[in-house]
Design a protein around this motif. Structure first.
Motif, PDB file in Angstrom:
ATOM      1  N   SER A  36       3.373   7.187  -0.151  1.00 20.56           N
ATOM      2  CA  SER A  36       3.618   6.782   1.239  1.00 20.56           C
ATOM      3  C   SER A  36       2.975   5.436   1.547  1.00 20.56           C
ATOM      4  CB  SER A  36       3.075   7.854   2.194  1.00 20.56           C
ATOM      5  OG  SER A  36       3.698   9.106   1.961  1.00 20.56           O
ATOM      6  N   ALA A  37       1.746   5.228   1.043  1.00 19.29           N
ATOM      7  CA  ALA A  37       1.053   3.969   1.287  1.00 19.29           C
ATOM      8  C   ALA A  37       1.794   2.800   0.638  1.00 19.29           C
ATOM      9  CB  ALA A  37      -0.375   4.038   0.763  1.00 19.29           C
ATOM     10  N   VAL A  38       2.281   3.005  -0.580  1.00 18.11           N
ATOM     11  CA  VAL A  38       3.007   1.940  -1.285  1.00 18.11           C
ATOM     12  C   VAL A  38       4.310   1.618  -0.563  1.00 18.11           C
ATOM     13  CG1 VAL A  38       4.261   1.404  -3.409  1.00 18.11           C
ATOM     14  CG2 VAL A  38       1.965   2.370  -3.528  1.00 18.11           C
ATOM     15  N   LEU A  39       5.043   2.665  -0.146  1.00 23.13           N
ATOM     16  CA  LEU A  39       6.305   2.430   0.565  1.00 23.13           C
ATOM     17  C   LEU A  39       6.075   1.728   1.890  1.00 23.13           C
ATOM     18  CD1 LEU A  39       8.169   5.813  -0.091  1.00 23.13           C
ATOM     19  CD2 LEU A  39       8.655   3.582  -1.108  1.00 23.13           C
ATOM     20  N   LEU A  40       5.024   2.142   2.609  1.00 17.81           N
ATOM     21  CA  LEU A  40       4.727   1.499   3.893  1.00 17.81           C
ATOM     22  C   LEU A  40       4.356   0.035   3.705  1.00 17.81           C
ATOM     23  CD1 LEU A  40       4.280   1.721   6.951  1.00 17.81           C
ATOM     24  CD2 LEU A  40       1.925   2.457   6.475  1.00 17.81           C
ATOM     25  N   ASP A  41       3.510  -0.244   2.712  1.00 19.14           N
ATOM     26  CA  ASP A  41       3.103  -1.623   2.460  1.00 19.14           C
ATOM     27  C   ASP A  41       4.290  -2.476   2.016  1.00 19.14           C
ATOM     28  OD1 ASP A  41       0.791  -3.596   2.047  1.00 19.14           O
ATOM     29  OD2 ASP A  41       1.727  -3.592   0.059  1.00 19.14           O
ATOM     30  N   THR A  42       5.160  -1.901   1.189  1.00 13.18           N
ATOM     31  CA  THR A  42       6.342  -2.638   0.727  1.00 13.18           C
ATOM     32  C   THR A  42       7.279  -2.932   1.896  1.00 13.18           C
ATOM     33  OG1 THR A  42       6.181  -1.547  -1.434  1.00 13.18           O
ATOM     34  CG2 THR A  42       8.272  -2.603  -0.881  1.00 13.18           C
ATOM     35  N   PHE A  43       7.431  -1.934   2.770  1.00 11.39           N
ATOM     36  CA  PHE A  43       8.309  -2.118   3.944  1.00 11.39           C
ATOM     37  C   PHE A  43       7.779  -3.226   4.850  1.00 11.39           C
ATOM     38  CE2 PHE A  43       9.291  -1.067   8.376  1.00 11.39           C
ATOM     39  CZ  PHE A  43      10.681  -1.057   8.340  1.00 11.39           C
ATOM     40  N   LEU A  44       6.472  -3.194   5.117  1.00  9.92           N
ATOM     41  CA  LEU A  44       5.889  -4.229   5.988  1.00  9.92           C
ATOM     42  C   LEU A  44       5.934  -5.603   5.335  1.00  9.92           C
ATOM     43  CD1 LEU A  44       2.765  -2.303   7.363  1.00  9.92           C
ATOM     44  CD2 LEU A  44       4.921  -2.770   8.544  1.00  9.92           C
ATOM     45  N   GLY A  45       5.781  -5.617   3.994  1.00 16.75           N
ATOM     46  CA  GLY A  45       5.830  -6.897   3.299  1.00 16.75           C
ATOM     47  C   GLY A  45       7.223  -7.476   3.211  1.00 16.75           C
ATOM     48  N   THR A  46       8.248  -6.613   3.252  1.00 21.72           N
ATOM     49  CA  THR A  46       9.632  -7.081   3.163  1.00 21.72           C
ATOM     50  C   THR A  46      10.076  -7.743   4.466  1.00 21.72           C
ATOM     51  OG1 THR A  46      10.143  -5.301   1.606  1.00 21.72           O
ATOM     52  CG2 THR A  46      12.008  -6.387   2.686  1.00 21.72           C
ATOM     53  N   LEU A  53       4.573  -4.157  12.995  1.00 22.12           N
ATOM     54  CA  LEU A  53       3.403  -3.476  13.540  1.00 22.12           C
ATOM     55  C   LEU A  53       3.525  -3.321  15.051  1.00 22.12           C
ATOM     56  CD1 LEU A  53       0.461  -5.063  11.496  1.00 22.12           C
ATOM     57  CD2 LEU A  53       1.412  -2.762  11.268  1.00 22.12           C
ATOM     58  N   ALA A  54       4.073  -4.348  15.698  1.00 25.20           N
ATOM     59  CA  ALA A  54       4.254  -4.272  17.151  1.00 25.20           C
ATOM     60  C   ALA A  54       5.268  -3.193  17.513  1.00 25.20           C
ATOM     61  CB  ALA A  54       4.703  -5.629  17.684  1.00 25.20           C
ATOM     62  N   GLN A  55       6.310  -3.054  16.700  1.00 25.61           N
ATOM     63  CA  GLN A  55       7.316  -2.034  16.977  1.00 25.61           C
ATOM     64  C   GLN A  55       6.778  -0.625  16.705  1.00 25.61           C
ATOM     65  OE1 GLN A  55      11.078  -2.741  15.104  1.00 25.61           O
ATOM     66  NE2 GLN A  55      11.339  -4.774  15.987  1.00 25.61           N
ATOM     67  N   PHE A  56       5.978  -0.501  15.684  1.00 23.70           N
ATOM     68  CA  PHE A  56       5.377   0.807  15.370  1.00 23.70           C
ATOM     69  C   PHE A  56       4.425   1.237  16.486  1.00 23.70           C
ATOM     70  CE2 PHE A  56       6.314   0.302  10.697  1.00 23.70           C
ATOM     71  CZ  PHE A  56       7.060   1.473  10.602  1.00 23.70           C
ATOM     72  N   GLY A  57       3.635   0.300  16.971  1.00 19.04           N
ATOM     73  CA  GLY A  57       2.688   0.604  18.025  1.00 19.04           C
ATOM     74  C   GLY A  57       1.648   1.621  17.596  1.00 19.04           C
ATOM     75  N   PHE A  58       1.388   2.589  18.493  1.00 20.23           N
ATOM     76  CA  PHE A  58       0.371   3.611  18.216  1.00 20.23           C
ATOM     77  C   PHE A  58       0.756   4.479  17.018  1.00 20.23           C
ATOM     78  CE2 PHE A  58      -1.307   7.920  18.886  1.00 20.23           C
ATOM     79  CZ  PHE A  58      -2.665   7.638  18.877  1.00 20.23           C
ATOM     80  N   PHE A  59       2.052   4.612  16.762  1.00 23.11           N
ATOM     81  CA  PHE A  59       2.519   5.438  15.656  1.00 23.11           C
ATOM     82  C   PHE A  59       1.976   4.936  14.315  1.00 23.11           C
ATOM     83  CE2 PHE A  59       5.937   6.809  12.641  1.00 23.11           C
ATOM     84  CZ  PHE A  59       5.683   8.173  12.743  1.00 23.11           C
ATOM     85  N   PHE A  60       1.758   3.628  14.205  1.00 25.03           N
ATOM     86  CA  PHE A  60       1.211   3.082  12.967  1.00 25.03           C
ATOM     87  C   PHE A  60      -0.191   3.628  12.699  1.00 25.03           C
ATOM     88  CE2 PHE A  60      -1.547  -0.099  10.966  1.00 25.03           C
ATOM     89  CZ  PHE A  60      -0.921  -0.234   9.737  1.00 25.03           C
TER      90      PHE A  60
END
Length: 280
Positions: A36-46, A53-60
């Motif tokens: 999950s951490a790798v997928l999240l980091d890859t998604f944010l890096g893409t 991060l702004a769209q995720f908000g508190f959910f992040f």
């Protein structure tokens, strides 16, 4: 960038291999957390990291908290055997009399266990139980003890561990759980296995039967060929089970089914292939 991507792949592959080699809750949590951490980091890096991060908000922060919690649980489970080892060292003082020179090569020459009781209050000589396990049982036998007592291997084992420390960890954990009496009985069953005719008939075996009964029944009534046919009928890759001995095959097969809540399938298959309860 390429080096970082390769590093991520190696980490995920390592956790996947460990979970495949030894399926357990802690390695499952570790694999899920890392993936999950790798997928999240890859998604944010893409995409644009700040915008995402702004769209995720508190959910992040919820996701980050879950990942941190998963990592903490995995680390705690990984180092739990070391904690047990430390307790064993603290409760096993050295004797006042110096051992003879020949005994200095024995790493457990000065280990002494105090008497203990089980959940019923019955007293047991833990030192005698320890010496029986140390002197009369092999590693395969100790693994059978863990199975019979429903102790997960990751609770008492770690990567760099000898037989001596494994026995100490098992002794300490069974004492904490009030299983000293069960341990003594399990040791006797290993030393003097029940005769096939002394085991319950097949129609008496059910999901409520103790693991040791199922293990002894398969050892007594199933040869390697019959065990392999049973594994194939259950959709289990026979080659993935430990290949050292029949005992390890039986233990690994039962471990596999217990961990996946599939024991009812094995018992149903045993009854279907041998409804009379007699060996075919």
């Amino acid at each position: 960038m390429l080096v970082l991507l390769i590093l991520k792949f190696v980490v995920v592959a390592f956790f996947l291999f460990m979970f495949w080699r030894r399926p357990s809750v802690n390695w499952g949590v570790g694999l899920l957390t890392v993936t999950s951490a790798v997928l999240l980091d890859t998604f944010l890096g893409t995409f644009n990291r700040e915008e995402m991060l702004a769209q995720f908000g508190f959910f992040f922060y919820v996701i980050a908290g879950l990942l941190i919690g998963g990592a903490a649980y995995w680390l705690f489970s990984l180092f739990q055997p070391w904690q047990l080892a430390g307790k064993a060292s603290a409760t096993a003082p050295a004797t006042a009399v110096s051992p003879p020179p020949a005994a200095t090569t024995n790493p457990d020459a000065n280990i002494h266990f105090s008497p203990g009781t089980d959940e019923t209050g019955t007293a047991f000589d833990r030192q005698m139980i320890y010496e029986e396990i140390r002197d009369r049982l092999g590693r395969e036998d100790v693994l059978d003890l863990l199975f019979d007592l429903r102790i997960r291997e990751n609770e008492v084992m770690n990567v760099q561990q000898d037989m001596h420390q494994l026995i100490i960890n098992m002794m300490e954990l069974t004492a904490e759980r009030g299983q000293t009496g069960q341990l003594a009985l399990a040791v006797e069953r290993i030393l003097t296995p029940p005769a096939p005719e002394a085991l319950p008939r097949l129609e008496k075996i059910s999901l409520e039967s103790p693991p040791t009964i199922l293990r002894h029944y398969l050892l007594a009534h199933y040869d390697l060929e019959k065990l392999q046919k049973t594994a194939v009928a259950l959709g289990i890759d026979w080659e993935q089970l430990t290949v050292t001995s029949k005992k390890s095959k039986v233990r690994d097969l039962l471990h596999y089914l217990y961990r996946r809540n599939r024991m009812d399938e094995l018992i149903a298959l045993m009854h279907a292939n041998d409804p009379s309860g007699k060996e075919t």
